[in-house]
Design a protein around this motif. Structure first.
Motif, short mmCIF file in Angstrom:
data_model
loop_
_atom_site.label_atom_id
_atom_site.label_comp_id
_atom_site.label_asym_id
_atom_site.label_seq_id
_atom_site.Cartn_x
_atom_site.Cartn_y
_atom_site.Cartn_z
N SER A 13 -17.72 -21.56 11.18
CA SER A 13 -17.80 -21.82 12.63
C SER A 13 -17.74 -23.30 12.95
CB SER A 13 -19.11 -21.24 13.18
OG SER A 13 -20.20 -21.89 12.59
N THR A 14 -17.57 -23.58 14.25
CA THR A 14 -17.70 -24.95 14.75
C THR A 14 -19.00 -25.03 15.55
OG1 THR A 14 -15.32 -25.29 14.95
CG2 THR A 14 -16.71 -26.71 16.29
N LYS A 15 -19.78 -26.08 15.26
CA LYS A 15 -21.00 -26.31 16.02
C LYS A 15 -20.90 -27.70 16.65
CE LYS A 15 -22.30 -24.01 12.02
NZ LYS A 15 -22.40 -24.24 10.58
N VAL A 16 -21.30 -27.81 17.90
CA VAL A 16 -21.26 -29.11 18.59
C VAL A 16 -22.66 -29.39 19.13
CG1 VAL A 16 -20.24 -30.43 20.49
CG2 VAL A 16 -18.85 -28.77 19.24
N VAL A 17 -23.15 -30.61 18.93
CA VAL A 17 -24.42 -31.00 19.55
C VAL A 17 -24.16 -32.23 20.44
CG1 VAL A 17 -25.95 -30.08 17.76
CG2 VAL A 17 -25.13 -32.43 17.57
N ALA A 32 -18.77 -21.79 18.04
CA ALA A 32 -17.66 -20.82 18.11
C ALA A 32 -17.23 -20.48 16.69
CB ALA A 32 -16.48 -21.40 18.89
N SER A 33 -16.85 -19.22 16.49
CA SER A 33 -16.52 -18.75 15.13
C SER A 33 -15.12 -19.13 14.70
CB SER A 33 -16.63 -17.23 15.07
OG SER A 33 -17.97 -16.86 15.23
N HIS A 34 -14.93 -19.21 13.38
CA HIS A 34 -13.60 -19.39 12.78
C HIS A 34 -13.14 -18.05 12.22
CE1 HIS A 34 -14.53 -23.90 11.81
NE2 HIS A 34 -14.38 -23.67 13.10
N PRO A 42 -4.97 -24.64 11.16
CA PRO A 42 -5.82 -25.68 11.74
C PRO A 42 -6.01 -25.53 13.25
CG PRO A 42 -4.37 -26.63 10.09
CD PRO A 42 -3.95 -25.21 10.24
N GLU A 43 -5.01 -24.95 13.91
CA GLU A 43 -5.11 -24.76 15.35
C GLU A 43 -6.36 -23.93 15.71
OE1 GLU A 43 -3.80 -25.98 18.91
OE2 GLU A 43 -2.83 -26.53 17.01
N ALA A 44 -6.77 -23.02 14.80
CA ALA A 44 -7.96 -22.19 15.06
C ALA A 44 -9.22 -23.06 15.12
CB ALA A 44 -8.11 -21.12 13.98
N TRP A 45 -9.26 -24.14 14.31
CA TRP A 45 -10.41 -25.06 14.37
C TRP A 45 -10.40 -25.81 15.70
CZ3 TRP A 45 -8.27 -27.54 9.35
CH2 TRP A 45 -8.47 -26.69 8.27
N GLN A 50 -12.69 -26.64 21.12
CA GLN A 50 -12.65 -26.62 22.60
C GLN A 50 -13.73 -25.69 23.14
OE1 GLN A 50 -10.66 -28.93 23.78
NE2 GLN A 50 -10.10 -29.12 21.64
N GLU A 51 -13.86 -24.50 22.49
CA GLU A 51 -14.83 -23.51 22.98
C GLU A 51 -16.27 -23.99 22.77
OE1 GLU A 51 -14.10 -19.63 21.24
OE2 GLU A 51 -16.08 -18.93 21.88
#
Ligand code: ADP
Ligand code: 5SP
Length: 463
Positions: A13-17, A32-34, A42-45, A50-51
């Motif tokens: 997943s991607t995590k943003v803080v 958001a999940s991968h 890479p576009e999925a990352w 963005q999400e």
């Protein structure tokens, strides 16, 4: 007060803080999940970023991306990706790793790059591409890592302007942490010709700006991100239980372990990050939990109901093959099954097996001179109470669990704050008091495990 954003683009997943730059206080976060699998467009990352970053990235004055290490992002002359990225946990390049090692010898690879090759490292994936997909290889003009590609996208930059950092460059197999230079001969040995590579930026450099004007810091490999987020000092050793299990600490000297157990990575501050990585960690528990048909809490209750040693059941947790030790074609092995075995024993064996593989990592780091004065447990599976309580008995040392947080993303945010500050050293953020777990070594657990690990070695290469 300035806000900065830190991103962890990890395997699952991607995590943003979004945090206060001066204090590190977390203001908001997203996730958001991968897609599943060991290769990924890479576009999925980018879409996940963005999400996960919606409403957060817009508020940040500076941003930095930490990412899963080693993934091969190959680009053509138009900076388009040539094929899906091969991830760190994709083992198809094991024969190439073996061939490249045989060509030069493990000692030479360790001396030149800090690594003894396993399928995880980027250079072996390039060798696989050259051998198995000559058309894609012919199109490839540049190669970079997942966090490099995302950083380039955030800046709206071209591949010729792309950057990486010491920590992630040190996991490629064609950069040396000891010299701070690329080793192009190693790339040519694997791929047959040179490729354009991202410039290795200084740890606190501002490498560009987003179209909105936010500063972009160089980013890091995810483990170096966690080390920065936790503010590791001498004697601190982290055991991170995500998709991968990683055991690492910071050091003032580069590692070059010819046994290949310890990877000689760099950290995100100008120091070094000797690290042991297993392919199998949190997903071992996920798999057994799925087979038992229980949720995380029920799994923990089961594992804690069984006695240490799991009634003689032992799980060698090489479910997805293994990297440390280097058994890319191995599978998991459950040993000691009797009619007396219980569901609780099975859950406990999964926890003990996963942790025993990390205990081997602690021993390998100690052999390189990095003795753990304290062990910090982080990553998704560190949320498990069964893991927390079992770890001291398996590791033979007390364990601290820092307050729940995404430490990789926090480390990236700290790097962004550092770049924004213009200071020589990263900000000091207080991560809060850890929970402490005590216990002494349970000899039966390590004996059961090491016996099974060593007995299976001769036939473990059959999948
Ligand atoms: N309470 C829990 N007990 C055990 N495992 C957990 C728990 N919560 C999350 N996990 C596991 O943690 C993993 C995700 O951890 P994370 O560190 O985000 O992985 P990665 O960085 O590899 O994407 C998943 O496999 C998930 O099932
Ligand atoms: O390959 C390594 C380190 O060498 C892994 O640690 C990857 O960097 C993936 O990390 P997670 O997504 O499991 O956190």
């Amino acid at each position: 007060m300035s806000l900065v954003a830190g991103v962890d683009s990890s395997t699952q997943s991607t995590k943003v803080v979004l945090v206060h730059a001066e204090t590190g206080e977390i203001v908001d976060s997203g996730r958001a999940s991968h897609p599943e699998g060991t290769e990924c467009p890479p576009e999925a990352w980018w879409e996940a970023l963005q999400e996960a970053g919606k409403g957060l990235l817009e508020q940040a004055e500076a941003v930095s991306v930490s990412g899963q290490q080693h993934g091969m992002v190959a680009l053509d002359e138009h900076d388009e990706v040539v094929r899906d990225a091969l991830l760190w946990n994709d083992t198809r390049s094991a024969p190439q790793a073996e061939r490249l090692t045989a060509e030069s010898g493990a000692d030479a690879w360790a001396a030149d790059t800090g690594l003894v090759l396993a399928a995880s490292f980027t250079v072996t994936k390039l060798a696989w591409l050259a051998e198995h997909e000559p058309e894609n290889a012919a199109k490839t003009v540049s190669v970079m890592l997942p966090h490099d590609w995302l950083t380039m996208k955030l800046r709206g930059a071209t591949a010729s302007e792309a950057t990486t950092d010491r920590s992630d460059a040190s996991g490629t197999g064609y950069w040396s942490a000891a010299t701070g230079e690329y080793v192009p001969d190693r790339l040519v040995q694997a791929f047959g010709r040179r490729l354009a590579l991202p410039r290795v930026a200084a740890p606190n450099e501002i490498v560009g700006r987003t179209p909105r004007g936010a500063m972009v810091a160089p980013g890091t490999g995810d483990n170096a991100g966690a080390a920065l987020g936790l503010g590791l000092g001498p004697g601190d050793v982290v055991v991170s239980l995500g998709t991968s299990g990683t055991v690492f600490g910071v050091s003032d000297v580069p590692a070059a372990d010819p046994t290949g157990l310890v990877a000689g990575f760099a950290d995100a501050t100008g120091r070094y990050l000797p690290l042991v990585c297993t392919l199998n960690a949190a997903r071992v528990l996920d798999t057994l939990r799925g087979l038992l048909g229980v949720d995380h809490a029920e799994f923990d209750a089961l594992a804690l109901a069984a006695a240490p040693g799991a009634g003689g059941l032992t799980l060698l947790p090489y479910l997805d093959g293994e990297r440390t030790p280097n058994r890319p074609n191995a599978t998991g092995v459950l040993s000691g099954l009797t009619t007396g075995a219980t569901r609780a024993d099975l859950a406990r064996a999964a926890v003990e097996g996963m942790l025993s593989a990390q205990a081997d990592g602690l021993a390998a780091l100690a052999a390189q001179g990095l003795d753990a004065a304290r062990v910090l447990l982080i990553g998704g599976a560190a949320a498990s109470e069964a893991v927390r309580r079992t770890a001291p008995g398996v590791f033979g040392v007390d364990v601290e669990v820092p307050p729940a947080a995404e430490y990789v993303a926090l480390g990236a945010a700290k790097q962004a704050a550092w770049a924004l500050s213009g200071r020589d050293t990263p900000p000091q953020w207080n991560v809060g008091e850890p929970a402490r777990y005590h216990g002494s070594a349970v000899a039966a657990v390590s004996e059961q495990y090491s016996t099974l690990r060593d007995e299976t070695a001769p036939w473990a290469s059959h999948r």
